[in-house]
Scaffold this motif. Structure first.
Motif, PDB file in Angstrom:
ATOM      1  N   GLY A  21     -50.939 -24.838  20.838  1.00 56.03           N
ATOM      2  CA  GLY A  21     -49.930 -24.578  21.208  1.00 56.03           C
ATOM      3  C   GLY A  21     -49.092 -26.041  22.047  1.00 56.03           C
ATOM      4  O   GLY A  21     -49.536 -26.492  22.522  1.00 56.03           O
ATOM      5  N   ALA A  23     -44.361 -21.570  29.226  1.00 58.31           N
ATOM      6  CA  ALA A  23     -45.283 -20.417  28.753  1.00 58.31           C
ATOM      7  C   ALA A  23     -46.497 -20.974  28.106  1.00 58.31           C
ATOM      8  O   ALA A  23     -47.570 -20.217  27.907  1.00 58.31           O
ATOM      9  N   LEU A  24     -46.654 -22.310  28.189  1.00 56.54           N
ATOM     10  CA  LEU A  24     -47.867 -22.855  27.437  1.00 56.54           C
ATOM     11  C   LEU A  24     -49.159 -22.727  28.584  1.00 56.54           C
ATOM     12  O   LEU A  24     -50.286 -22.306  27.685  1.00 56.54           O
ATOM     13  N   SER A  66     -50.400 -19.114  27.705  1.00 57.37           N
ATOM     14  CA  SER A  66     -50.891 -18.877  26.545  1.00 57.37           C
ATOM     15  C   SER A  66     -52.374 -19.566  26.433  1.00 57.37           C
ATOM     16  O   SER A  66     -53.156 -18.724  25.664  1.00 57.37           O
ATOM     17  N   TYR A  95     -43.885 -23.093  21.950  1.00 57.87           N
ATOM     18  CA  TYR A  95     -43.497 -22.449  23.050  1.00 57.87           C
ATOM     19  C   TYR A  95     -42.607 -23.391  24.064  1.00 57.87           C
ATOM     20  O   TYR A  95     -42.567 -24.369  23.566  1.00 57.87           O
ATOM     21  N   ASP A  96     -41.989 -22.663  24.763  1.00 60.84           N
ATOM     22  CA  ASP A  96     -41.358 -23.689  26.041  1.00 60.84           C
ATOM     23  C   ASP A  96     -42.522 -23.863  26.898  1.00 60.84           C
ATOM     24  O   ASP A  96     -43.549 -23.097  27.059  1.00 60.84           O
ATOM     25  N   TYR A 137     -39.713 -16.556  23.075  1.00 62.09           N
ATOM     26  CA  TYR A 137     -40.794 -16.917  24.374  1.00 62.09           C
ATOM     27  C   TYR A 137     -42.500 -16.773  23.767  1.00 62.09           C
ATOM     28  O   TYR A 137     -43.051 -17.249  24.521  1.00 62.09           O
ATOM     29  N   VAL A 138     -42.571 -15.945  22.819  1.00 61.53           N
ATOM     30  CA  VAL A 138     -44.008 -15.619  22.787  1.00 61.53           C
ATOM     31  C   VAL A 138     -44.110 -16.478  21.233  1.00 61.53           C
ATOM     32  O   VAL A 138     -45.257 -15.910  20.451  1.00 61.53           O
ATOM     33  N   ALA A 139     -43.673 -17.566  20.966  1.00 62.49           N
ATOM     34  CA  ALA A 139     -43.867 -18.511  19.715  1.00 62.49           C
ATOM     35  C   ALA A 139     -43.482 -17.708  18.568  1.00 62.49           C
ATOM     36  O   ALA A 139     -44.412 -18.094  17.512  1.00 62.49           O
ATOM     37  N   LYS A 193     -35.160 -18.831  17.529  1.00 59.75           N
ATOM     38  CA  LYS A 193     -36.169 -19.931  17.830  1.00 59.75           C
ATOM     39  C   LYS A 193     -35.999 -20.824  16.820  1.00 59.75           C
ATOM     40  O   LYS A 193     -36.209 -22.076  16.812  1.00 59.75           O
ATOM     41  N   GLU A 198     -48.329 -22.949  17.331  1.00 54.74           N
ATOM     42  CA  GLU A 198     -47.460 -22.145  17.770  1.00 54.74           C
ATOM     43  C   GLU A 198     -46.382 -23.053  18.827  1.00 54.74           C
ATOM     44  O   GLU A 198     -47.129 -23.747  19.620  1.00 54.74           O
TER      45      GLU A 198
END
Length: 489
Positions: free
Chosen positions: A172, A215-216, A219, A211-212, A439-441, A447, A209
């Motif tokens: 991530g 969110a990492l 995850s 992410y912002d 938001y969920v990659a 995105k 993946e």
């Protein structure tokens, strides 16, 4: 329609070109107290965010999800200063200048390391072995020279052995130069090379993946990713939650301001548009990224509408049944789903409910949107059916039809006239709502535009392009349903 399209594109492009003219304050800052009353930006969840009051006393904080949005805000004057890792800033915008003598923020200078789950101590140990090895044989030094230099040039990724069999190493990250970014459809950068070499060291395939930053952590802790590698600074608080590897970089943090811009050349409007189109669409075949993102958006939208409509019909059947328990269950289902924000539902499904199923982000998104859409579809169907006079059912039964036959031959054709206009509005809202799946990659249309912006640092043109694409998607879908309505009528 053609005139409307041309007008829409012209307006949006003019906004894009004019927005590049920044509004930068002239506030003089020579000591921390001078930041009082100024607006300063930072990345959500970063150490700057967590220690903002101490670093920027009296300043007004604005939080952004990524470096591109933060530096865009600095460029257009929404924030006057930013506090960021030096390596992430100087490679983005040469017009950003560190403020002396505030340039260093030693309280949060720190080691950069990869993060693992506490239960993955063995994997973390393998990474430490790998890191020690590449430092000893000179590979690490070559990587730093390749990606992190005074000029911050974009280098070429060397040939690294890849593996296609075995359990993937899921990494991530955030899209940011010079650490992790896409060039010619391939992940490149300092950390990208580091993770590719680590995956090769383990003889495992690599999956990345994006992410912002905020969110990492979720995850990693839920097992969606195996490694968090996004230029993360080690500190005591984070060490309580994750297991950090040995450091692979030291990051100085500085306060930056936008330099006073020199008088720009008077470039014709058509030339600005041409340059933006070339940089964001044609260079490195970035149009292929947009096509892939468009396909992802279409797939998620189509299956969400399909499954959501079917589930909505089932919930509608329960809602209208004579069984009080089933009817109340359906009522509660609808009320809950209509009251929960779609983004919250998506993240709960991705990080909690379906995190252990092995489903890809695409199908988690489809399930989430289908469940959400079913609540609205249920009420649309129920209202449309309820508007049909009960005498129609009685007439059908009197003619010898069964209840099921009466429903499909008499009620449904008439109800569709009431259902389709409202259904169209909700369906269009769903299509546009899929823009949150990043938001969920998931690399959908939105995105993808973020990834292009992170590469070109043109904050507006990619957004304009996808706005036009979303407009045409919604317009075409609406026209298709309008034609169906006319045929039914």
């Amino acid at each position: 329609m053609r005139k409307i399209t041309i007008l829409l594109i012209s307006i949006l492009v003019m906004v894009s070109c004019s927005a590049n003219t920044g509004r930068n304050g002239s506030h003089e800052v020579t000591k921390p107290e001078d930041l009082e009353g100024c607006t300063a930006g930072c990345i959500a969840g970063s150490l700057v965010d967590l220690n903002f009051e101490e670093l920027c006393p009296g300043a007004i904080k604005q939080v952004y999800n990524n470096s591109v949005d933060l530096l865009t805000a600095l460029d257009n004057g929404r924030v006057q200063f930013t506090v960021e890792d030096t390596i992430l800033v100087l490679g983005i915008d040469p017009n950003l200048h560190p403020i002396e003598p505030l340039c260093r923020v030693p309280d949060i200078d720190g080691d950069i390391a990869a993060a693992f789950r506490k239960s993955d101590a063995a994997l973390c140990a393998r990474f430490n072995e790998f890191l020690a090895g590449i430092k000893a044989d000179g590979t690490y030094g070559a990587m730093r020279d390749r990606w992190i230099s005074d000029k911050y040039t974009v280098s070429e990724m060397p040939e690294i052995e890849t593996f296609t069999e075995g359990q993937p190493l899921v990494v991530g990250t955030m899209v940011q130069i010079p650490c992790f970014f896409i060039k010619n459809g391939e992940w490149v950068g300092f950390e990208a090379e580091l993770m590719k070499r680590f995956a090769a060291y383990l003889h495992r395939p690599l999956e990345v993946e994006a992410y912002d930053f905020s969110a990492l952590m979720a995850s990693l802790k839920t097992g969606v990713i195996n490694v968090w590698c996004s230029f993360i600074t080690v500190n005591e608080e984070r060490s309580k939650e994750v297991l950090f590897s040995d450091p692979y970089y030291f990051s100085p943090v500085m306060v930056f301001r936008k330099a006073t811009a020199s008088q720009a050349a008077d470039i014709p409007f058509y030339k600005k548009v041409s340059n933006s189109f070339n940089n964001n669409i044609l260079v490195e075949d970035r149009w292929k990224m947009l096509l892939d993102g468009l396909w992802e958006t279409i797939v998620i939208s189509f299956f969400s509408l399909l499954f959501g409509s079917l589930l909505g019909a089932l919930i509608c059947l329960l809602r209208m049944s004579g069984n009080r328990f089933l009817s109340n269950f359906a009522k509660v289902y609808v009320e809950i789903l209509r009251g929960v924000p779609m983004l919250v539902l998506l993240m709960v499904m991705f990080y909690l409910v379906l995190s252990s199923t092995g489903l890809s982000g695409r199908w988690v998104a489809v399930i989430s949107f289908a469940i959400n859409f079913s609540a609205y579809a249920c009420e649309i169907f129920r209202t449309g059916i309820g508007a049909i006079d009960k005498g129609q059912t009685e007439a059908g039964l009197a003619m010898g039809f069964t209840r099921v036959g009466t429903f499909f031959n008499f009620i449904v054709p008439q109800a569709l006239k009431n259902i389709l206009p409202v259904f169209k509005n909700e369906a269009v809202s769903l299509i546009k709502g899929t823009s949150i799946v990043g938001y969920v990659a998931i690399q959908d249309l939105t995105k993808t535009s973020d990834m292009i912006r992170a590469r070109t640092f043109d904050p507006f043109f990619p957004l304009i392009i996808i706005s036009i694409i979303y407009f045409f998607l919604a317009w075409l879908f609406g026209k298709a349903l309008d034609r169906i309505s006319k045929k039914i009528a």
